[in-house]
Design a protein around this motif. Structure first.
Motif, mmCIF file in Angstrom:
data_model
loop_
_atom_site.group_PDB
_atom_site.id
_atom_site.type_symbol
_atom_site.label_atom_id
_atom_site.label_comp_id
_atom_site.label_asym_id
_atom_site.label_seq_id
_atom_site.Cartn_x
_atom_site.Cartn_y
_atom_site.Cartn_z
ATOM 1 N N LEU A 148 32.924 21.639 15.459
ATOM 2 C CA LEU A 148 32.401 22.374 16.600
ATOM 3 C C LEU A 148 31.095 23.059 16.225
ATOM 4 C CD1 LEU A 148 35.611 24.136 17.998
ATOM 5 C CD2 LEU A 148 34.591 21.985 18.741
ATOM 6 N N ASP A 149 30.103 22.996 17.134
ATOM 7 C CA ASP A 149 28.887 23.743 16.878
ATOM 8 C C ASP A 149 29.062 25.171 17.406
ATOM 9 O OD1 ASP A 149 28.364 23.791 19.638
ATOM 10 O OD2 ASP A 149 27.036 22.057 19.559
ATOM 11 N N LYS A 150 28.032 25.981 17.305
ATOM 12 C CA LYS A 150 28.140 27.398 17.645
ATOM 13 C C LYS A 150 28.357 27.644 19.132
ATOM 14 C CE LYS A 150 25.737 29.349 13.666
ATOM 15 N NZ LYS A 150 24.645 30.232 13.187
ATOM 16 N N LYS A 151 28.091 26.636 19.961
ATOM 17 C CA LYS A 151 28.314 26.782 21.396
ATOM 18 C C LYS A 151 29.607 26.102 21.839
ATOM 19 C CE LYS A 151 23.714 27.801 23.109
ATOM 20 N NZ LYS A 151 22.744 27.555 24.198
ATOM 21 N N GLY A 152 30.415 25.714 20.861
ATOM 22 C CA GLY A 152 31.716 25.133 21.175
ATOM 23 C C GLY A 152 31.688 23.661 21.514
ATOM 24 N N ARG A 153 30.539 23.002 21.371
ATOM 25 C CA ARG A 153 30.471 21.564 21.628
ATOM 26 C C ARG A 153 31.172 20.827 20.490
ATOM 27 N NH1 ARG A 153 24.876 22.998 21.997
ATOM 28 N NH2 ARG A 153 24.178 23.376 24.139
ATOM 29 N N GLU A 154 31.913 19.797 20.828
ATOM 30 C CA GLU A 154 32.670 19.055 19.822
ATOM 31 C C GLU A 154 31.903 17.819 19.372
ATOM 32 O OE1 GLU A 154 36.485 16.380 20.328
ATOM 33 O OE2 GLU A 154 37.067 18.496 20.313
ATOM 34 N N HIS A 155 31.774 17.646 18.062
ATOM 35 C CA HIS A 155 31.040 16.510 17.496
ATOM 36 C C HIS A 155 31.924 15.788 16.485
ATOM 37 C CE1 HIS A 155 27.246 18.150 19.144
ATOM 38 N NE2 HIS A 155 27.787 19.313 18.847
ATOM 39 N N ILE A 156 31.749 14.478 16.397
ATOM 40 C CA ILE A 156 32.506 13.663 15.455
ATOM 41 C C ILE A 156 31.573 13.172 14.348
ATOM 42 C CG2 ILE A 156 33.917 11.607 15.141
ATOM 43 C CD1 ILE A 156 35.245 13.793 16.810
ATOM 44 N N LEU A 157 31.942 13.471 13.116
ATOM 45 C CA LEU A 157 31.188 13.026 11.941
ATOM 46 C C LEU A 157 32.015 11.973 11.208
ATOM 47 C CD1 LEU A 157 28.836 13.296 9.889
ATOM 48 C CD2 LEU A 157 30.169 15.084 8.765
ATOM 49 N N GLU A 158 31.449 10.776 11.060
ATOM 50 C CA GLU A 158 32.124 9.696 10.349
ATOM 51 C C GLU A 158 31.524 9.543 8.957
ATOM 52 O OE1 GLU A 158 31.731 6.313 12.885
ATOM 53 O OE2 GLU A 158 33.348 6.971 14.230
ATOM 54 N N ILE A 159 32.391 9.448 7.972
ATOM 55 C CA ILE A 159 31.969 9.375 6.568
ATOM 56 C C ILE A 159 32.576 8.145 5.918
ATOM 57 C CG2 ILE A 159 31.970 10.552 4.331
ATOM 58 C CD1 ILE A 159 32.273 13.201 5.815
ATOM 59 N N GLN A 217 26.704 20.746 9.816
ATOM 60 C CA GLN A 217 26.679 21.946 10.652
ATOM 61 C C GLN A 217 25.271 22.527 10.749
ATOM 62 O OE1 GLN A 217 29.744 24.048 8.453
ATOM 63 N NE2 GLN A 217 31.235 23.741 10.101
ATOM 64 N N GLU A 218 24.534 22.505 9.649
ATOM 65 C CA GLU A 218 23.148 22.975 9.669
ATOM 66 C C GLU A 218 22.290 22.077 10.562
ATOM 67 O OE1 GLU A 218 22.074 22.969 5.572
ATOM 68 O OE2 GLU A 218 23.147 24.839 5.093
ATOM 69 N N HIS A 219 22.576 20.771 10.541
ATOM 70 C CA HIS A 219 21.848 19.835 11.397
ATOM 71 C C HIS A 219 22.151 20.114 12.873
ATOM 72 C CE1 HIS A 219 19.662 16.204 12.344
ATOM 73 N NE2 HIS A 219 20.714 15.661 12.942
ATOM 74 N N LEU A 220 23.413 20.386 13.179
ATOM 75 C CA LEU A 220 23.797 20.712 14.555
ATOM 76 C C LEU A 220 23.071 21.947 15.051
ATOM 77 C CD1 LEU A 220 27.677 20.133 14.517
ATOM 78 C CD2 LEU A 220 25.895 18.581 15.351
#
Length: 291
Positions: free
Chosen positions: A49-60, A99-102
């Motif tokens: 989650l970013d600071k505004k509560g948006r949900e993001h998926i990171l694939e590794i 998270q820094e990129h977001l």
């Protein structure tokens, strides 16, 4: 992440250094963030989650030589960051850099949200990776805006789609005024200033339900028919809740369409399915006169 996945990972961690390393690093990140885990632990997917509560998926994606070789990463962002990596790096470092990129993309997404809320965006499917918007300006004419994700306040690339005289005037006005774009001004204010006009806002379906065509039968009003009961001659009365779709329908047409789809579920007098345009979940009450 289900308990069985964590148990499987723990069992695999007993068999090799690679598995032990991955298991311990997932523990550091937190199992609650893990969305998907590959059978051999070389693929991981995390929900952040970013600071505004948006949900993001990171694939590794990991290699067997991990951590000697850095992981490959992908995410629902307009551009990926350059991963800083060393032999001492761990998965938590990847998450921190993501998270820094977001955080750097917050203004970019805020500008897109302002556009979606204030202008007539034409049939857009929401995606955090998308950096353009097609704006409907009426009469089968559109403006295609491409926003620079790394510098969202800068002058956007713009294309005018359509052949009407109003489009040609708008195109010439933009070319004449493009040097007047000022980064310190709000994006939409800049846009209106350079075009010397205010672009149309989103269609207000609730106020114009008699003027909006149904997305299934393509008519504004239902026919005058006694079999339709109190729906006879009515305009569209159902709108998709997805703000990036907001397609209007006659509930009778939508109900008939949903009945033709095998995946549609019914509970009492309500049909549960997906919007024919954006595939988001919808629920429609069945009209008793049509049963």
């Amino acid at each position: 992440m289900e308990f069985t996945e964590q148990t499987r990972c723990r069992e695999m961690a007993k068999s090799s250094t690679f598995y032990r390393s991955v298991y311990s690093e997932i523990e550091e990140v937190g199992w609650e963030h893990l969305v998907k885990l590959g059978e051999d632990l070389t693929f991981l997917s995390f929900r952040i989650l970013d600071k505004k509560g948006r949900e993001h998926i990171l694939e590794i994606q990991l290699k067997r030589t991990y951590p000697k070789c850095p992981p490959s990463i992908s995410a629902d962002v307009p551009y990926i960051f350059n991963l800083e990596w060393s032999m001492q790096s761990r998965l938590k470092n990847v998450i921190r850099q993501f998270q820094e990129h977001l955080e750097k993309l917050q203004e970019f997404w805020s500008i897109l949200e302002d556009i979606d809320k204030s202008l007539w965006v034409d049939d857009m499917k929401a995606s955090f990776a998308t950096s353009y918007r097609q704006i409907n300006i009426g009469n089968d004419s559109f403006i295609m805006l491409s926003i620079n994700a790394s510098d969202p306040r800068s002058l956007p690339e713009i294309r005018f789609l359509g052949s009407g005289p109003s489009v040609n005037v708008m195109r010439k006005t933009w070319q004449k005024n493009s040097k007047r774009w000022k980064k310190e001004k709000p994006f939409l204010e800049n846009l209106a200033s350079l075009l010397e006009t205010h672009l149309p806002g989103p269609p207000d379906v609730l106020k114009r339900d008699q003027q909006v065509e149904c997305g299934i039968c393509y008519a504004q009003n239902l026919p005058i028919d006694d079999e339709l009961g109190n729906k006879s001659g009515c305009g569209t009365d159902y709108t998709c809740d997805n703000t990036n779709c907001s397609r209007a329908f006659h509930s009778i047409c939508l109900g008939d369409w949903l009945r033709s789809i095998t995946t549609t579920r019914q509970s009492f007098n309500v049909l549960f399915g997906n919007c024919p345009y954006c595939s988001e979940p919808i629920a429609v009450k069945i009209n008793s006169s049509k049963q």
